[in-house]
Design a protein around this motif. Sequence first.
Motif, mmCIF file in Angstrom:
data_model
loop_
_atom_site.group_PDB
_atom_site.id
_atom_site.type_symbol
_atom_site.label_atom_id
_atom_site.label_comp_id
_atom_site.label_asym_id
_atom_site.label_seq_id
_atom_site.Cartn_x
_atom_site.Cartn_y
_atom_site.Cartn_z
ATOM 1 N N LEU A 1 9.234 12.452 -9.097
ATOM 2 C CA LEU A 1 10.079 11.704 -8.514
ATOM 3 C C LEU A 1 9.748 10.823 -7.435
ATOM 4 N N LEU A 2 8.788 11.103 -6.648
ATOM 5 C CA LEU A 2 8.358 10.380 -5.417
ATOM 6 C C LEU A 2 7.402 9.321 -6.123
ATOM 7 N N GLU A 3 6.543 9.484 -6.918
ATOM 8 C CA GLU A 3 5.672 8.557 -7.572
ATOM 9 C C GLU A 3 6.117 7.629 -8.360
ATOM 10 N N LEU A 4 7.443 7.546 -8.741
ATOM 11 C CA LEU A 4 7.860 7.056 -9.684
ATOM 12 C C LEU A 4 7.878 5.331 -9.342
ATOM 13 N N ASP A 5 8.166 5.118 -8.388
ATOM 14 C CA ASP A 5 8.369 3.761 -7.915
ATOM 15 C C ASP A 5 6.989 2.810 -7.575
ATOM 16 N N GLY A 6 6.134 3.836 -7.500
ATOM 17 C CA GLY A 6 4.706 3.391 -7.032
ATOM 18 C C GLY A 6 4.448 3.080 -5.505
ATOM 19 N N ASP A 7 5.477 3.307 -4.731
ATOM 20 C CA ASP A 7 5.365 3.144 -3.233
ATOM 21 C C ASP A 7 5.052 4.497 -2.427
ATOM 22 N N ILE A 8 4.769 5.320 -3.163
ATOM 23 C CA ILE A 8 4.537 6.941 -2.594
ATOM 24 C C ILE A 8 3.358 7.629 -3.608
ATOM 25 N N LEU A 9 2.376 7.979 -2.934
ATOM 26 C CA LEU A 9 1.311 8.608 -3.594
ATOM 27 C C LEU A 9 1.126 10.055 -3.005
ATOM 28 N N MET B 1 0.688 -1.184 -0.141
ATOM 29 C CA MET B 1 0.007 0.068 -0.045
ATOM 30 C C MET B 1 0.839 1.296 -0.077
ATOM 31 N N ALA B 2 0.439 2.151 -1.001
ATOM 32 C CA ALA B 2 1.307 3.318 -1.175
ATOM 33 C C ALA B 2 1.407 4.293 0.134
ATOM 34 N N ILE B 3 2.541 5.141 0.589
ATOM 35 C CA ILE B 3 2.540 5.801 1.441
ATOM 36 C C ILE B 3 1.879 7.219 0.920
ATOM 37 N N GLU B 4 0.887 7.685 1.741
ATOM 38 C CA GLU B 4 0.324 9.101 1.455
ATOM 39 C C GLU B 4 1.039 10.188 1.849
ATOM 40 N N VAL B 5 1.560 10.928 0.760
ATOM 41 C CA VAL B 5 2.173 12.115 1.109
ATOM 42 C C VAL B 5 1.651 13.283 0.577
ATOM 43 N N MET B 6 1.797 14.485 1.294
ATOM 44 C CA MET B 6 1.241 15.865 0.857
ATOM 45 C C MET B 6 2.430 16.879 0.742
ATOM 46 N N ILE B 7 2.488 17.682 -0.408
ATOM 47 C CA ILE B 7 3.635 18.761 -0.429
ATOM 48 C C ILE B 7 3.172 20.000 -0.182
ATOM 49 N N ALA B 8 3.600 21.079 0.400
ATOM 50 C CA ALA B 8 3.520 22.299 0.570
ATOM 51 C C ALA B 8 4.541 23.240 0.110
ATOM 52 N N ASP B 9 4.524 23.712 -0.993
ATOM 53 C CA ASP B 9 5.458 24.677 -1.340
ATOM 54 C C ASP B 9 4.724 25.634 -2.476
ATOM 55 N N ASP B 10 5.445 26.786 -2.380
ATOM 56 C CA ASP B 10 4.684 28.103 -3.239
ATOM 57 C C ASP B 10 5.060 27.802 -4.507
ATOM 58 N N HIS B 11 6.103 27.138 -4.820
ATOM 59 C CA HIS B 11 6.511 26.919 -6.417
ATOM 60 C C HIS B 11 6.115 25.685 -7.031
ATOM 61 N N SER B 12 5.157 25.924 -8.044
ATOM 62 C CA SER B 12 4.581 24.851 -8.768
ATOM 63 C C SER B 12 5.352 23.864 -9.338
ATOM 64 N N MET B 13 6.575 24.388 -9.659
ATOM 65 C CA MET B 13 7.522 23.419 -10.699
ATOM 66 C C MET B 13 8.219 22.473 -9.554
ATOM 67 N N VAL B 14 8.447 23.055 -8.342
ATOM 68 C CA VAL B 14 9.075 22.291 -7.162
ATOM 69 C C VAL B 14 8.093 21.098 -6.886
ATOM 70 N N ARG B 15 6.825 21.442 -6.593
ATOM 71 C CA ARG B 15 5.810 20.400 -6.251
ATOM 72 C C ARG B 15 5.668 19.390 -7.496
ATOM 73 N N GLU B 16 5.683 19.761 -8.547
ATOM 74 C CA GLU B 16 5.480 18.982 -9.886
ATOM 75 C C GLU B 16 6.804 18.020 -10.033
ATOM 76 N N GLY B 17 7.890 18.553 -9.775
ATOM 77 C CA GLY B 17 9.447 17.750 -9.504
ATOM 78 C C GLY B 17 9.195 16.609 -8.751
ATOM 79 N N LEU B 18 8.792 17.084 -7.416
ATOM 80 C CA LEU B 18 8.666 16.123 -6.234
ATOM 81 C C LEU B 18 7.736 15.126 -6.669
ATOM 82 N N LYS B 19 6.514 15.233 -7.179
ATOM 83 C CA LYS B 19 5.595 14.538 -7.262
ATOM 84 C C LYS B 19 5.995 13.403 -8.403
#
Length: 214
Positions: A21-29, A1-19
């Motif tokens: 990278l972190l969702e790549l393996d499927g173990d983080i959502l 079951m994937a770990i549920e993670v929320m991102i709080a950052d005022d830069h949309s590119m940072v949020r998109e990049g993190l999303k």
Amino acid sequence: MAIEVMIADDHSMVREGLKQLLELDGDILITGEASDGVECLKLLEESLPQVLLLDINMPNMNGLEVLERIKEKKIDTKVIILTVHNEVEYLLKAVEIGIDGYMLKDSDSNELKKAILSVIQGESYIQPSLIPILNSKMIERDVEKEKLNLLTKREVDVLKLMAVGSYNKEIGEKLNISERTVKNHISSIFKKIEVSDRTQAAIFAIKNNLINIF
């Protein structure tokens, strides 16, 4: 079951990049994204993620203020500060409030995933490169507190007034003691906190939150 993670950052590119990278393996959502502190708290109450990746510099409410609010409200989410700030004062403040993890944005994605897994398992994760300076600062702070504890209540009163620029005569008048007694107190204060002049004493008072500076 994937770990549920929320991102709080005022830069949309940072949020998109993190999303990505972190969702790549499927173990983080990534279950939510916030662009400021107020939105972050609102989203936290709507959908409780297991982990929050929190930036410090955000509009409306910064990351440290968000962290304080999370602790006040007893929101059951693990918080990892993810920031460009390597200044130890930010890290110290975060540790004081009660942080689960502290990472710099130049970390690689594997280390970030390691931090997320660590906090999920109930451990804390401070970026290894920050630990030596954190330890030395905490030791330094403990020494400062020990010095502060040596002062009597009257000496603390004198130090507070001295730190805001009051002369000996003014201090005596405000505390209803003689100028000679004030001098004796100041001499004792200097010896106990190991300073040699009023400026150093004022800095000590500020660092130990005896006076507020605006």
